[in-house]
Motif scaffolding. Structure first.
Motif, short mmCIF file in Angstrom:
data_model
loop_
_atom_site.label_atom_id
_atom_site.label_comp_id
_atom_site.label_asym_id
_atom_site.label_seq_id
_atom_site.Cartn_x
_atom_site.Cartn_y
_atom_site.Cartn_z
N LEU A 133 -65.93 -10.92 -26.06
CA LEU A 133 -64.94 -9.80 -26.72
C LEU A 133 -64.26 -9.19 -25.53
O LEU A 133 -63.29 -8.61 -25.91
CB LEU A 133 -65.74 -9.32 -27.63
CG LEU A 133 -66.34 -9.85 -28.66
CD1 LEU A 133 -67.01 -8.96 -29.65
CD2 LEU A 133 -65.13 -10.49 -29.57
N SER A 134 -64.95 -9.29 -24.32
CA SER A 134 -64.30 -8.16 -23.48
C SER A 134 -62.73 -9.30 -22.54
O SER A 134 -61.98 -8.69 -21.86
CB SER A 134 -64.85 -7.80 -22.19
OG SER A 134 -65.39 -9.10 -21.60
N GLY A 135 -62.64 -10.43 -23.05
CA GLY A 135 -61.91 -11.51 -22.62
C GLY A 135 -62.25 -12.28 -21.36
O GLY A 135 -61.54 -13.22 -20.84
N LYS A 136 -63.57 -12.19 -20.85
CA LYS A 136 -63.88 -13.36 -19.93
C LYS A 136 -64.73 -14.35 -20.65
O LYS A 136 -65.73 -14.69 -20.93
CB LYS A 136 -65.17 -12.34 -19.14
CG LYS A 136 -64.78 -11.15 -18.37
CD LYS A 136 -65.67 -10.46 -17.73
CE LYS A 136 -65.30 -9.16 -17.28
NZ LYS A 136 -66.52 -8.48 -16.38
N ARG A 137 -63.66 -15.69 -20.78
CA ARG A 137 -64.01 -16.57 -21.67
C ARG A 137 -64.16 -17.74 -20.80
O ARG A 137 -64.80 -18.79 -21.29
CB ARG A 137 -62.98 -16.68 -22.83
CG ARG A 137 -62.83 -15.49 -23.70
CD ARG A 137 -62.10 -15.43 -24.96
NE ARG A 137 -62.12 -14.25 -25.59
CZ ARG A 137 -61.57 -13.77 -26.75
NH1 ARG A 137 -60.60 -14.90 -27.39
NH2 ARG A 137 -61.48 -12.70 -27.16
N LEU A 138 -63.46 -18.04 -19.80
CA LEU A 138 -63.39 -19.25 -18.98
C LEU A 138 -64.63 -19.49 -18.26
O LEU A 138 -64.82 -20.91 -17.93
CB LEU A 138 -62.23 -19.46 -18.23
CG LEU A 138 -61.00 -19.32 -18.77
CD1 LEU A 138 -59.74 -19.22 -17.72
CD2 LEU A 138 -60.77 -20.50 -19.56
N SER A 139 -65.70 -18.53 -18.06
CA SER A 139 -66.78 -18.73 -17.29
C SER A 139 -67.96 -19.09 -18.11
O SER A 139 -68.99 -19.46 -17.63
CB SER A 139 -67.09 -17.22 -16.60
OG SER A 139 -66.17 -17.02 -15.63
N TYR A 140 -67.61 -19.16 -19.52
CA TYR A 140 -68.84 -19.67 -20.34
C TYR A 140 -68.55 -20.68 -21.35
O TYR A 140 -67.05 -20.57 -21.72
CB TYR A 140 -69.35 -18.39 -21.11
CG TYR A 140 -69.82 -17.30 -20.19
CD1 TYR A 140 -71.03 -17.31 -19.82
CD2 TYR A 140 -68.73 -16.03 -19.96
CE1 TYR A 140 -71.47 -16.34 -18.82
CE2 TYR A 140 -69.07 -14.98 -19.25
CZ TYR A 140 -70.62 -14.80 -18.44
OH TYR A 140 -71.13 -14.05 -17.87
N LEU A 141 -69.12 -21.20 -22.23
CA LEU A 141 -68.75 -22.04 -23.33
C LEU A 141 -68.53 -21.30 -24.37
O LEU A 141 -68.99 -20.18 -24.61
CB LEU A 141 -70.12 -22.87 -23.66
CG LEU A 141 -70.49 -24.07 -22.83
CD1 LEU A 141 -71.51 -24.81 -23.22
CD2 LEU A 141 -69.39 -24.76 -22.19
#
Length: 316
Positions: free
Chosen positions: A75-83
């Motif tokens: 939800l903070s926008g850090k999405r590419l590092s996780y599935l």
């Protein structure tokens, strides 16, 4: 990082947008030469595989041991590092279904073996027949036609008795229990999928509507249910693998230990996840966690009653 040669043509091959830099500002596609050597394909495959593996194991590690971390990061926008949450849940569900299908169905094996001793089976069914309050469906039909009005069953009651009678005529009590347990465990992913939107709805009711959207609760729910499904999968695989050594194996106690701690972690996990994600005080978070746990338990129990009925009437 990609080392592909950049095209001299500044027109994006995907959306025809003008590309001033390396990546298209409209669709995000890299403006590189589409014709690649085998070396480039191999390097590209290795980079993608490494990135996926890193993201996968990082996601699983945080999911199991850092409650709510994935939700806050997403939800903070850090999405590419996780599935992504949906992809994560679908992936774990797929592995769960695959694992359930790979291990032998003991009930089916038992049914095949008992086909050779059908006479003994019929005697066992006769001795263990469930008491319905009537001797047979013939007696029920007789009362329905000729009995006093107060003793007659409603249409729904008659249908239930008919289904129960059909099941008990072809199965012993032990077989009914085994088939139900087998069906229940094989359908847990489906049960969780049905419950998820209701779970998110209850979270929405208990929190600030201006601060939290239903979408936020939905992401939290996807991660929480992915955790539950993953723990179930791990415990299931451990139990089945140890079961291959036999019930009297000296390592059989490991299954009991993992089931105990796994179940304990499943019950406790919701509290720290709720506290860390919603940022409320420990007391408020504890009260809400317990209240939500009780509400969802009652709701799940209500759904399970219907599910048990569905499984029972479909036994054969």
């Amino acid at each position: 990082m990609s080392h592909n040669k950049i095209r001299e043509d500044k027109t994006c091959l995907n959306c025809r947008h003008v590309v001033e830099q390396k990546f298209c500002p409209n669709c995000g596609q890299e403006n590189s030469d589409s014709r690649k050597t085998f070396h480039h394909l191999f390097i590209h495959f290795f980079e993608d595989l490494t990135h996926y593996e890193n993201a996968f194991w990082k996601t699983i590690r945080n999911l199991l041991f850092k409650p709510a971390t994935l939700t806050k990061e997403y939800l903070s926008g850090k999405r590419l590092s996780y599935l992504a949450p949906v992809r994560l849940y679908i992936f774990i569900s797929f592995i769960t279904f695959l694992s359930l299908a790979m291990f032998p169905n003991k009930v089916n094996e038992k049914d095949i073996s008992t086909e050779k001793t059908e006479t003994n089976k019929e005697e066992a069914i006769s001795n263990e027949k469930i008491d319905l309050g009537f001797k047979s469906m013939k007696e029920i039909d007789s009362i329905q036609k000729y009995g006093p009005e107060k003793e007659k069953l409603s249409a729904f009651e008659y249908w239930i008795y008919q289904k129960i009678s059909t099941v008990t005529e072809h199965n012993t009590k032990d077989e009914i229990l085994e088939k139900f347990i087998e069906s229940f465990f094989h359908n847990i992913p489906k049960i969780l999928f049905i419950i998820m939107p209701f779970f998110a709805f209850f979270l929405w009711l208990f929190h600030d509507k201006k601060r939290w959207y239903y979408f936020d609760h939905g992401i939290f729910t996807l991660h929480y249910f992915s955790f539950l499904l993953l723990i179930f999968l791990i415990l299931f695989i451990i139990q089945k693998l140890i079961g291959l050594f036999g019930d009297e194996s000296p390592i059989s106690f490991i299954s009991n230990i993992t089931n105990f701690f796994g179940g304990l972690w499943m019950c406790y996990y919701f509290y720290p996840a709720h506290h860390r994600f919603y940022g409320e005080s420990r007391i408020v978070s504890f009260v809400k966690s317990v209240t939500l746990f009780v509400i969802n338990f009652i709701f799940i129990l209500f759904l399970l009653i219907f599910y048990i009925l569905y499984i029972f009437i479909n036994l054969h």
